[in-house]
Scaffold this active site. Structure first.
Site, mmCIF file in Angstrom:
data_model
loop_
_atom_site.group_PDB
_atom_site.id
_atom_site.type_symbol
_atom_site.label_atom_id
_atom_site.label_comp_id
_atom_site.label_asym_id
_atom_site.label_seq_id
_atom_site.Cartn_x
_atom_site.Cartn_y
_atom_site.Cartn_z
ATOM 1 C CE LYS A 47 26.586 -2.514 -6.100
ATOM 2 N NZ LYS A 47 26.616 -1.371 -7.026
ATOM 3 C CG HIS A 77 3.207 3.758 8.616
ATOM 4 N ND1 HIS A 77 3.338 4.635 7.547
ATOM 5 C CD2 HIS A 77 2.844 2.565 8.067
ATOM 6 C CE1 HIS A 77 3.067 3.993 6.418
ATOM 7 N NE2 HIS A 77 2.769 2.736 6.712
ATOM 8 N NE ARG A 106 -1.565 -2.366 2.742
ATOM 9 C CZ ARG A 106 -1.626 -3.628 2.317
ATOM 10 N NH1 ARG A 106 -2.654 -4.022 1.647
ATOM 11 N NH2 ARG A 106 -0.670 -4.509 2.584
ATOM 12 C CB THR A 107 3.426 2.619 2.276
ATOM 13 O OG1 THR A 107 2.696 2.106 3.389
ATOM 14 C CG2 THR A 107 3.973 3.987 2.620
HETATM 15 N N1 CP Z 1 -0.383 -0.211 5.819
HETATM 16 C C1 CP Z 1 0.822 -0.400 5.264
HETATM 17 O O1 CP Z 1 1.823 0.259 5.606
HETATM 18 O O2 CP Z 1 0.828 -1.355 4.294
HETATM 19 P P1 CP Z 1 2.113 -1.768 3.460
HETATM 20 O O3 CP Z 1 3.075 -2.434 4.414
HETATM 21 O O4 CP Z 1 1.614 -2.717 2.405
HETATM 22 O O5 CP Z 1 2.721 -0.528 2.879
#
Ligand code: CP
Length: 307
Positions: free
Chosen positions: A86, A135, A57-58
């Site tokens: 590396k 997040h 998603r992100t």
């Molecule tokens: N919600 C979220 O961060 O999903 P992803 O890990 O798929 O980005």
């Protein structure tokens, strides 16, 4: 309120006024999207997606958002295909990416990595998740989803279920909720309780916090479920012990409020039974979709693009 070249690292860096402003601009962006599928607000701008950890998603929604704004994206979706293998440091990678792009999104397993990246970048850095820490853009789309549903955040009863120890989405979300007057209930196995620092900060702000190890959703307006974060457990046996601690199925919804919603940052494993997907309560797929207007608004704001 200054947004140009602003880094988005932790939701704790934002006041309620600033969070509410992002939610308002996200709603305006969604309104624009309803009339025009794409725009040229970010024409000739480049987004660098530096994903050292897996993401669906992100990464995809930042890419889609940039493209809908008329910009382009570069980057990588795994540290394995970057010069990290590396021995290149994050600092060097970010210095290079900031010379190639106008804005950077970084996801990295190490807590604090996004902050470090921002200290070495000439362009805005957006934290797409740093270990179990933060997040922030997920939180903004979570709050956007809640506000869209209930037209408010104050006064709601929000129940957060699952891995509250390692889940960065719930850490960011509860940090943000310090700014609102919601009642919070944390439901987790004993081993995966919300960090004490977060609970203490909430209580210091006068937020009503309850904790339980029993899944009971009957008084909640929002039931926010999270995955048990397998990748963050130092001991795989500990993960095996708790991995099926909670499963939200139809039976577990007994007594749920008529207008309650069930959210999840996704991906899910087994913590929400697919039979919930077709109920009136499920909002997790819509929640993920809301990432587009929110991330479009953020990209435009940090790039000082008027809309
Ligand atoms: N919600 C979220 O961060 O999903 P992803 O890990 O798929 O980005």
């Amino acid at each position: 309120m200054k947004w140009e070249k602003r880094h988005i690292i932790s939701i704790k860096d934002f006041s309620r006024e600033e969070i509410d402003y992002v939610l308002k601009k996200s709603a305006e962006m969604e309104e624009r999207l309803n009339h025009e599928k794409t725009s040229s607000l970010m024409k000739n701008k480049i987004l660098a997606n530096l994903f050292f950890e897996p993401s669906t998603r992100t990464r995809m929604s930042f890419e889609a958002s940039m493209k809908k704004l008329g910009g382009v994206t570069i980057g990588f979706d795994s540290g394995e295909v970057s010069s990290e293998v590396k021995g290149e440091t994050i600092v060097d990678t970010v210095k290079i990416a900031s010379g190639y792009s106008d804005v950077i999104v970084i996801r990295h397993p190490v807590e604090g990595s996004a902050r470090l990246a921002s200290e070495h970048s000439d362009v805005p850095v957006i934290n797409g998740g740093d270990g179990a820490n933060q997040h922030p853009t997920q939180t903004l789309l979570d709050l956007y989803t809640i506000k869209k549903e209930f037209k408010k955040i104050d006064g709601l009863s929000i129940c957060v279920v699952g891995d509250l120890k390692y889940g960065r989405t719930v850490h960011s979300l509860t940090n943000a909720l310090e700014n609102y007057e919601a009642d919070l209930c944390f439901i987790s196995p004993q081993e995966l309780k919300m960090p004490r620092t977060i609970v203490k900060d909430l209580e210091a702000k006068g937020i009503n916090v309850k904790e339980s190890s029993k899944l009971n959703v009957k008084d909640c307006d929002v039931v926010y479920v999270t995955r048990i974060q397998k990748e963050r457990f130092p001991d795989p046996q500990e993960y095996e012990r708790v991995k099926d601690a909670f499963v939200l199925d139809i039976q577990a919804l007994e007594g749920i409020k008529e207008d309650a919603i069930i959210m999840h940052p996704l991906p899910r494993v087994s913590e929400i039974h697919p039979e919930i997907d077709d109920t009136q309560y499920a909002r997790y797929f819509q929640q993920a979709k809301n990432g587009i207007p929110v991330r479009m608004a953020l990209l435009a704001l940090v790039s000082d693009v008027d809309f």
